[in-house]
Design a protein around this motif. Structure first.
Motif, PDB file in Angstrom:
ATOM      1  N   GLN A   1      -6.178  -0.459   2.688  1.00  0.00           N
ATOM      2  CA  GLN A   1      -5.079   0.001   1.834  1.00  0.00           C
ATOM      3  C   GLN A   1      -4.560  -1.139   0.965  1.00  0.00           C
ATOM      4  O   GLN A   1      -4.680  -2.312   1.312  1.00  0.00           O
ATOM      5  CB  GLN A   1      -3.918   0.517   2.695  1.00  0.00           C
ATOM      6  CG  GLN A   1      -4.269   1.716   3.546  1.00  0.00           C
ATOM      7  CD  GLN A   1      -3.079   2.131   4.411  1.00  0.00           C
ATOM      8  OE1 GLN A   1      -1.930   1.749   4.161  1.00  0.00           O
ATOM      9  NE2 GLN A   1      -3.352   2.902   5.432  1.00  0.00           N
ATOM     10  N   ASP A   2      -3.949  -0.778  -0.160  1.00  0.00           N
ATOM     11  CA  ASP A   2      -3.310  -1.775  -1.017  1.00  0.00           C
ATOM     12  C   ASP A   2      -2.040  -2.253  -0.314  1.00  0.00           C
ATOM     13  O   ASP A   2      -1.110  -1.467  -0.080  1.00  0.00           O
ATOM     14  CB  ASP A   2      -2.957  -1.129  -2.365  1.00  0.00           C
ATOM     15  CG  ASP A   2      -2.336  -2.139  -3.310  1.00  0.00           C
ATOM     16  OD1 ASP A   2      -2.216  -3.325  -2.923  1.00  0.00           O
ATOM     17  OD2 ASP A   2      -1.961  -1.751  -4.433  1.00  0.00           O
ATOM     18  N   PRO A   3      -1.927  -3.550   0.015  1.00  0.00           N
ATOM     19  CA  PRO A   3      -0.766  -4.010   0.788  1.00  0.00           C
ATOM     20  C   PRO A   3       0.496  -4.248  -0.050  1.00  0.00           C
ATOM     21  O   PRO A   3       1.580  -4.356   0.512  1.00  0.00           O
ATOM     22  CB  PRO A   3      -1.255  -5.338   1.373  1.00  0.00           C
ATOM     23  CG  PRO A   3      -2.267  -5.829   0.394  1.00  0.00           C
ATOM     24  CD  PRO A   3      -2.916  -4.630  -0.200  1.00  0.00           C
ATOM     25  N   ILE A   4       0.350  -4.330  -1.362  1.00  0.00           N
ATOM     26  CA  ILE A   4       1.493  -4.666  -2.209  1.00  0.00           C
ATOM     27  C   ILE A   4       2.575  -3.585  -2.088  1.00  0.00           C
ATOM     28  O   ILE A   4       2.311  -2.390  -2.234  1.00  0.00           O
ATOM     29  CB  ILE A   4       1.072  -4.812  -3.690  1.00  0.00           C
ATOM     30  CG1 ILE A   4      -0.024  -5.867  -3.816  1.00  0.00           C
ATOM     31  CG2 ILE A   4       2.269  -5.167  -4.566  1.00  0.00           C
ATOM     32  CD1 ILE A   4       0.394  -7.246  -3.347  1.00  0.00           C
ATOM     33  N   GLY A   5       3.791  -4.037  -1.819  1.00  0.00           N
ATOM     34  CA  GLY A   5       4.923  -3.120  -1.691  1.00  0.00           C
ATOM     35  C   GLY A   5       5.147  -2.640  -0.270  1.00  0.00           C
ATOM     36  O   GLY A   5       6.217  -2.096   0.038  1.00  0.00           O
TER      37      GLY A   5
END
Length: 795
Positions: free
Chosen positions: A160-164
């Motif tokens: 998954q995209d970890p940003i945020g």
């Protein structure tokens, strides 16, 4: 002409397969060793070189000198130093504070212990740690932001995209969310700064502010203006310290009797890894000592030298075989210079074959070498022009070292002597004998060194520490009060596989107090549970242990060790007073325990003091497990721990294993020196085997005559081997005093060390003689069994 030389060289290699094989194998082993150690030294000297701004980055160092002359040098400061120096010294462009802490992290219901690093918001602008996702200028501006490495992002969020997204860090009993703002590439291996999570230090400073100039617990880096004078900057730092810290120093002197002298300095970033005075510590990793590189380079050089000596001895020893060829070449007009180039070319060809084989051997041996050296070396990440140039230099130097002397000797042959079969090279060959002696002297030296290291390692790991660490496991708990500890103990002891439980406050703590009315004394101290000494089987040699039945024990009593009594100069320690004047508390000594080694044996025992005060909290809980029932006991301990401390990760470690880890350096060097000794003996024996073959060939006629006259096989073996055994015996006589001096010097660094025993030297010498006897005996045995008729016909 060169093609002619090449054809002759290849033809000689093919015609003399056995000696070519000996030369190539011996040289390849030496070259492979050098390649690996060059890789090691290249890695050691490459630390922190990848930072673009490294030339202007320095770490603030501190040197604290006590009134009795003791000096404590380190690279740590407090919160106040960086901002104060940067604000008042124009040469300092900016500063970066760096503090590593253990932390408990919660994510998706999973709780883990993880080291995190708190840094300034400009950390990613000063240091060259590239981001895969995110903006270096903004990643750490929010106090509750976090930057993850690629590995950590994958660990928490998978694909998954970890940003945020957020993770939670625990502070006291509260979990605080931090939002992921960037993902960094995993740190390079040759970096003293290693991190998995970066968090803004503003959050930590706001939560735990500290304005004390005499507190030291974090690393502070400064970036100087280009061209700034480092010495003048240090002088200005001292001026700022003396002005701004004056009131605090005065107060500390009155309250704590603080009379230490503090000096600050600046250490280049690229000097940290190999610094012996200001080491990489307190969050900085991989501190090393340049002496390791020096020792390894010396070992590699000597091993390669031994391989070259083999080459020289074998080439010169076989000079008679090529004497006629040399005579013919000189007769038809060949010049000495041309012959030198011819023989050097042949040496280069053999070295080239050995070099290619060495590359293969080095690749095969690299995983084992990494295990021994405690590194993760790889040709890929150290690939550079320095590596290529170093290896090319190694090839050329080896070819020249091994080939020049034989080329010079062979090219000087007189054509008249060689064509009339007169011996151009006498059988005395003093230089060759000297080289053989040198080889086996080095082998004997290394075998003695191996025995000394093994003996010292066994001495350290089997030493009676003064307490029992067998079957004792340690757990790190949140700081629990006495009521929680009592509950924890009672639950644990319900399992019959658990014999006993005890606790202390955890960590390694030092303080000072006054004794004998007005004398200050520094010491290690612990807050402990009531049964601590019985649990660890530490004898109380005077007085008594703590007891809940004695009310004053929890309020006004201490127990000290024998070193404390000795340093205090007490003849009757019971009843003596220890004055913690800064806390306005005085304690009476009620007992003295026998000295035990609470630290490793690399450090002498220091004065130690114990307090039993249930108002303090406990961070270490120890359980003693019954032999043979560990699995059952561990399962029970884990279950109870998770029930009582659900917000804490569970981890169990054993004291005996922790104590062994304290001697990791000795274990590593034991392996490295052992491998070096084996390599040295192997190459030396390869050379000795070649020389004994040549000797047998040169004495073929003599062997035949002796057998016709009735000589026995054992007699012939002894006759053929005795010359070599004399050289080996001389080598042992030379090596033993040198080894004694080296071992004596090495052992001096240990407060507790094994005695130097005579058996190390006699056994090593006997071992080398036996190995040499077997090596020469094999060839001598074959020669002694040959048919005398064939031997006499051969001449």
């Amino acid at each position: 002409m060169f093609s002619n030389y090449l054809v002759i060289a290849l033809r000689n290699l093919k015609r003399n397969k056995w000696f070519s094989l000996i030369n190539i194998v011996g040289l390849s082993l030496g070259l492979a060793t050098c390649m690996l150690i060059y890789l090691y030294t290249l890695d050691e000297t490459s630390y922190d070189q990848f930072h673009a701004g490294k030339a202007n980055i320095y770490r603030i160092t501190s040197t604290i000198t006590s009134p009795d002359g003791r000096v404590n040098s380190s690279g740590i400061t407090g919160q106040v130093h960086g901002p104060a120096f940067a604000a008042k010294i124009p040469e300092i462009k900016t500063y970066i504070r760096f503090q590593e802490q253990g932390s408990t992290i919660r994510h998706n219901g999973e709780i883990i212990d993880q080291s995190v690093c708190y840094v300034e918001k400009d950390f990613l602008k000063v240091f060259s740690f590239p981001l895969e996702i995110g903006d270096p200028a903004k990643a750490l501006t929010d106090p509750q932001s976090v930057v993850l490495t690629r590995s950590m992002a994958k660990r928490f969020f998978g694909k998954q995209d970890p940003i945020g997204k957020t993770i939670e860090l625990r502070f006291e009993e509260e979990f605080i969310p931090f939002q992921v703002t960037a993902v960094a590439e995993d740190y390079p291996q040759n970096s003293t700064i290693k991190f998995d999570l970066l968090l803004p230090i503003q959050y930590l400073v706001k939560r735990y502010p500290d304005d004390q100039w005499i507190n030291f617990f974090m690393n502070t880096f400064v970036v100087l203006q280009p061209g700034a004078d480092v010495q003048k900057t240090v002088q200005k730092m001292m001026a700022v310290f003396e002005a701004d810290a004056a009131n605090q120093l005065s107060e500390a002197r009155k309250k704590y009797d603080f009379r230490e002298k503090i000096e600050f300095g600046l250490q280049p970033l690229t000097d940290i890894h190999l610094s012996k005075e200001f080491k990489a510590a307190n969050g900085l990793r991989d501190a090393s000592d340049p002496i390791y590189s020096y020792i390894l380079v010396a070992i590699a050089s000597l091993i390669l030298l031994i391989a070259c000596i083999n080459f020289i001895n074998l080439t010169v020893g076989r000079s008679l075989k090529r004497a006629r060829e040399i005579g013919i070449r000189k007769t038809v007009g060949g010049q000495q210079q041309q012959l030198i180039w011819q023989f050097l070319g042949e040496s280069f060809l053999i070295c080239l074959f050995a070099f290619l084989l060495a590359i293969l051997l080095a690749n095969i041996a690299l995983p084992f070498f990494n295990q021994m050296a405690g590194k993760q070396l790889a040709f890929s990440y150290l690939w550079s022009w320095k590596l290529v140039a170093g290896y090319v230099f190694l090839l050329l130097a080896t070819a020249l070292l091994a080939g020049y002397y034989p080329a010079l000797v062979l090219s000087r042959f007189n054509p008249v002597d060689t064509l009339y079969s007169r011996k151009p090279f006498t059988s005395k060959n003093y230089l060759g004998k000297l080289m053989v002696t040198f080889q086996f002297a080095l082998a004997t030296f290394l075998i003695i060194a191996v025995m000394a290291i093994y003996t010292q390692f066994n001495y350290l790991t089997r030493f009676d520490l003064g307490y029992s660490d067998k079957g004792i496991a340690r757990m790190y708990t949140p700081n629990i009060d006495v009521n929680k500890l009592t509950l924890f103990k009672s639950e644990l002891l319900k399992n019959p596989a658990i014999e006993d439980v005890s606790a202390d406050q955890g960590g390694d703590w030092f303080t000072m107090a006054r004794i004998n009315n007005d004398v200050s004394i520094d010491f290690n101290f612990k807050y402990i549970d009531e049964n601590y000494f019985d649990f660890l089987k530490i004898p109380v040699v005077k007085g008594r242990s703590f007891s809940r039945q004695m009310g004053q024990d929890t309020a006004a009593s201490v127990i000290v060790n024998e070193s404390f009594v000795k340093k205090a100069g007490w003849k009757q320690p019971l009843g003596e007073e220890v004055d913690f004047f800064y806390n306005k508390k005085k304690y009476a000594v009620i007992g003295v325990i026998r000295d035990y080694h609470y630290a490793s044996l690399n450090e002498p025992i220091q004065p130690q003091l114990f307090i039993f005060d249930p108002s303090y909290r406990y961070g270490n809980v120890y359980v003693k497990l019954k032999e043979g029932k560990r699995a059952n006991a561990e399962s029970h301990v884990s279950q109870i721990f998770k029930n009582l401390f659900p917000a804490n990760p569970f981890a169990l470690s054993y004291l005996d294993q922790e104590n062994l880890q304290a001697y990791e350096k000795e274990a590593r060097w034991k392996q490295i020196i052992s491998a070096s000794a084996v390599m040295t003996i192997l190459i030396s024996c390869i050379g000795l085997l070649g020389l004994s073959t040549i000797a047998a060939q040169q004495r073929t006629k003599e062997i035949g005559i002796r057998k016709v006259l009735g000589a026995s096989v054992p007699g012939l073996i002894g006759n053929l081997s005795k010359d070599f055994l004399k050289l080996v015996a001389i080598a042992a006589i030379v090596a033993i005093p040198l080894a004694w001096l080296a071992i004596h010097q090495w052992l001096e660094q240990y407060p507790y060390r094994t005695p130097i025993s005579w058996w190390m030297f006699s056994l090593s010498a006997a071992l080398v003689v036996i190995i040499a006897l077997i090596t020469t005996g094999i060839q001598a045995y074959q020669a002694a069994l040959s048919n005398p008729v064939d031997s006499l016909k051969s001449e």
